[in-house]
Design a protein around this motif. Sequence first.
Motif, short mmCIF file in Angstrom:
data_model
loop_
_atom_site.label_atom_id
_atom_site.label_comp_id
_atom_site.label_asym_id
_atom_site.label_seq_id
_atom_site.Cartn_x
_atom_site.Cartn_y
_atom_site.Cartn_z
N SER A 51 0.79 -1.22 0.00
CA SER A 51 0.00 0.00 0.00
C SER A 51 0.83 1.28 0.00
CB SER A 51 -1.01 -0.03 1.15
OG SER A 51 -0.58 0.71 2.21
N THR A 52 1.86 1.36 0.84
CA THR A 52 2.63 2.62 0.92
C THR A 52 3.29 2.94 -0.42
OG1 THR A 52 3.08 1.95 3.17
CG2 THR A 52 4.20 3.91 2.40
N ASP A 82 -4.99 -3.33 -0.32
CA ASP A 82 -5.12 -2.78 1.02
C ASP A 82 -4.80 -1.29 1.13
OD1 ASP A 82 -2.49 -3.08 0.56
OD2 ASP A 82 -2.20 -4.73 1.97
N PHE A 83 -4.72 -0.59 0.00
CA PHE A 83 -4.43 0.85 0.18
C PHE A 83 -5.71 1.54 0.62
CE2 PHE A 83 -6.25 1.65 -3.98
CZ PHE A 83 -6.63 2.97 -3.92
N TYR A 85 -8.01 5.16 1.34
CA TYR A 85 -8.18 6.49 0.77
C TYR A 85 -7.57 7.57 1.64
CZ TYR A 85 -11.67 4.01 -2.03
OH TYR A 85 -12.31 3.13 -2.86
N ASP A 86 -7.70 7.41 2.96
CA ASP A 86 -7.15 8.42 3.87
C ASP A 86 -5.66 8.62 3.61
OD1 ASP A 86 -9.51 8.74 5.04
OD2 ASP A 86 -9.08 7.59 6.85
N LEU A 88 -3.99 7.88 0.99
CA LEU A 88 -3.77 8.43 -0.35
C LEU A 88 -3.93 9.96 -0.33
CD1 LEU A 88 -3.61 7.64 -3.52
CD2 LEU A 88 -6.03 8.10 -3.47
N VAL A 89 -5.03 10.41 0.27
CA VAL A 89 -5.31 11.84 0.31
C VAL A 89 -4.25 12.56 1.15
CG1 VAL A 89 -6.95 13.55 1.18
CG2 VAL A 89 -7.76 11.60 -0.12
N GLU A 90 -3.89 11.93 2.26
CA GLU A 90 -2.87 12.50 3.15
C GLU A 90 -1.54 12.66 2.42
OE1 GLU A 90 -1.62 14.07 6.69
OE2 GLU A 90 -3.66 13.59 6.05
N ARG A 93 -1.75 15.42 -0.16
CA ARG A 93 -1.74 16.73 0.50
C ARG A 93 -0.32 17.14 0.87
NH1 ARG A 93 -6.87 18.77 1.87
NH2 ARG A 93 -8.35 17.09 2.29
N PHE A 103 -4.60 21.08 -5.28
CA PHE A 103 -5.01 19.79 -4.73
C PHE A 103 -6.30 19.24 -5.37
CE2 PHE A 103 -7.46 17.35 -1.58
CZ PHE A 103 -6.59 16.30 -1.40
N MET A 107 -6.77 15.97 -7.69
CA MET A 107 -7.65 14.86 -7.28
C MET A 107 -8.67 14.52 -8.36
SD MET A 107 -7.29 13.20 -4.44
CE MET A 107 -8.85 12.55 -3.88
N LEU A 110 -8.34 11.50 -10.59
CA LEU A 110 -8.37 10.15 -10.00
C LEU A 110 -9.79 9.59 -10.10
CD1 LEU A 110 -6.82 8.05 -8.22
CD2 LEU A 110 -7.73 9.25 -6.26
N ILE A 112 -12.13 5.99 -9.26
CA ILE A 112 -12.07 4.72 -8.53
C ILE A 112 -13.30 3.87 -8.80
CG2 ILE A 112 -12.09 3.72 -6.19
CD1 ILE A 112 -10.17 6.02 -5.45
N ASN A 243 5.01 7.78 7.78
CA ASN A 243 4.19 7.27 6.67
C ASN A 243 4.65 7.78 5.30
OD1 ASN A 243 2.59 5.84 8.40
ND2 ASN A 243 1.11 7.50 8.64
N ILE B 66 -16.30 6.35 -9.03
CA ILE B 66 -16.17 7.38 -7.99
C ILE B 66 -15.08 8.34 -8.45
CG2 ILE B 66 -15.65 7.81 -5.56
CD1 ILE B 66 -16.29 4.83 -5.07
N ILE B 75 -14.61 10.31 2.28
CA ILE B 75 -13.63 10.01 3.33
C ILE B 75 -14.02 10.62 4.67
CG2 ILE B 75 -11.27 10.50 4.10
CD1 ILE B 75 -10.42 10.22 1.20
N ASN B 315 -2.21 -1.76 7.63
CA ASN B 315 -1.41 -2.25 6.50
C ASN B 315 0.07 -1.97 6.58
OD1 ASN B 315 -3.40 -3.53 5.04
ND2 ASN B 315 -4.17 -1.57 4.32
#
Lengths: 248, 332
Positions: A51-52, A82-83, A85-86, A88-90, A93, A103, A107, A110, A112, A243, B66, B75, B315
Motif C-alpha cells: 500500500s505505501t 489494502d491501500f 483512501y485516507d 492516499l489523500v494525506e 496533500r 489539490f 484529485m 483520479l 475509482i 508514513n 467514484i 472520506i 497495513n
Amino acid sequence: MDPNKIKLESGVQLLARLIKKSKIENFYPVLFKSGPKFGEVIEMFSNISLSTLLIDMICEALIPIKLGGAQLSILIFKTDGDFNYDALVECLRKKLEQFKSLFHETMSNLHILEIYDATQFYTTMYNLENIFTEHSDISLIIFDTLTAFYWSEQGFKITKMDMYLKNVLKVIQEVMKDYKITVIYTRPEYFNSSKDTNLETCVNSNTEGLDYRIQLIFEEGVYKVIVKTSQLSIKRHFIILDNKINWI
Amino acid sequence: MQQLKSIELIYLNKNVLKSLTQNRITTIKDFLHEDPEKIALLTKLTFAQVLEIRNDIYKKFSAVLITGEKLLEKIIRNKKLCIGIKSLDEILDGGIPVGITEFCGLAESGKTQLCFQIAINCVKNSENNVLYIDTKGDFSALRIQKILDTNGFSHKDMALVLTKIKVIRIWSMEELIELLKKIKNKQCCIEKLALIIIDSLPCLMFQHLGDSNKLGLTYLNTMVNYSRYLYNEFNLSIICVNIQTRWIDQDVSDLEDDGEISSILKEPGFVEKRNRCLGKYWKHIPTTVVLLEKSQMSTVDNTSDLNVTVIKCCNIECDRYCTLKLGDFGVT
C-alpha cells in the motif's frame, strides 16, 4: 479481405490511436527510469503490504508535470487491495503542501471503481469501453489486486493460479487493445503456481506479456524493491518515516 | 459467477437462453466475452438488441465510478473505533480501524475475553451496537454481567449494555455468508452498528479442512468480499478471531519457512514455531493484526498478564506491544 471482417473504429479509438505518445514521461523515475510505455503491463507483488509504495506511485503519477509529476489521469479497480483512501489523500496533500490550490484539480484526475464480487469485476471490465468514452484522458489503470476473486471463481476443477492470472490479463488486454493504457496490477507473493519467477517466459509471449515485475521485500527495517524487465534488473531501497517513503 | 438464467434481462426469453446454453454461454462473463455479432447470429436477435442486453448488464452489475471529488466527500478522516483500553488504543494509533482486524493467539490466550471487553467498551456510554457472531457456542452473558458487576454497573446499566450487544450463533460458513449478505441487502438491519466480532473464524473454516476442491477457501473469499462491502459502505470495524498453532521443529537451519512464522530458540537444535491459521490467502486480508499471549495466573490477585503485540497496523508492518491485565474485572 472479407467484407464482414471490416472493423469499425469509434471516434475515441481513432483518437487514442492518433494521439501517439510512446511513453509516460516522468513517471516514478526511481523505478522506471525513462518511464514505461503506454500499453505496457506492470506487475507488483510482495508478501507484505504494497500500500505505501502504491500510494506514493499514484500520487507521483497524479502530480502536475510542472511540479515534477507525471500528470496522468488514473483509474483504480479497488478490490481486496489494502491501500486506503485516507492515506492516499494525506500523501497527496503532503506532496502538494506548497501548492494547496492545485489539490482539488489534481484529485479530479483520479477515478475509482470499488469491486465486491466476480460478476461485478468482469462486468465492469467489459464496461471499460464506455468508461473510457466518458473519460478519454485515462492513461493508467491500476488493479489492486487482480487476484481478489480467484477462490470464489473456483468450482470443482481448480484453475492454476498462473493460468488464472494469464486469463484475466487476456481479458484486460482484449478490452483495452485499442486504448493505449498502461496497466499496473498487484498480487500477493504466494499467488503463483510455480516457485520459478523467471520473467523472460512471460515477456516473450506476446499476448500475456509482462513488461515490468516489481517485488517488494522487507528486511531488517528496510524495504527493498526489485524491478525486473526482460533487459535489466534494478534494486532500490527505502525506509518509511512518518508514513512517507524516503529512498536511500 | 452470476448465471444468465438467474437474472432478469431484456430480450432474454426461454428460447434465447436455450440457444445460448447450447453454445455454452451460461454466465454473464461468457455473454460479455462473446462477440455480439456471433450472439446475434446464434440467438436470432438483432445486433442492436444484443447491444441493449449488454447495456442492461452494465447497468445492473457494473461498479459506479467514484471521481476524486466524490472520494473526498466520502472520506471520513481518522475514523477509528476507540476500544477504551488505553494502552491498546495507543499502540493501535487510536483504536481499531474500519476494516478487518485479526486477533490471533494460542488456545486460552484471552482472545474471547478481550472481545467481550471490547464489545462492552464499544457500547457503554455510546449509542453504538455490536454484533457478536458466536461460532463456538460459548458466548457468556454471565461473564459479561460479572465484568460489569465488578466494575460497579447498576442493573439498569448492565441491561442496557447487554441489549446493545447483539449475539448470533452461527455454525457454518454458509450461514455466516448468508448473514453478511442479509446485512448487505438490508434484510437484517442493526441500527448504529459499529463493530462486528466473529469469534472465531477457524471454528467454521476447519470444517472444510482437507476438502479436495478447497471449498473452504471459496467460502472464505466470498465472506471477505461481503465483509469488504459492509465495512466500506457502513463504516464498520470487523474483528475476526483466529488461532495460532505451535510446534517444535528440530531443524534450526530451516528458519525462513514462512514470513509469518515467529521462531523462538528453546534449546540448541530445537525451535518452537508458531503460525497464524487460515492459510496464505487469509494472511493478506486483515489490515491490522494483533497477537495475544497470556501469562500464568498470579495466585496473589487471580489476574493474568495479557501480552499484546501489534504486528500490522493499518497495513503497515510494525512491532508494538503492551501488557494488559486480565481478571474478574475484565481486561484493562
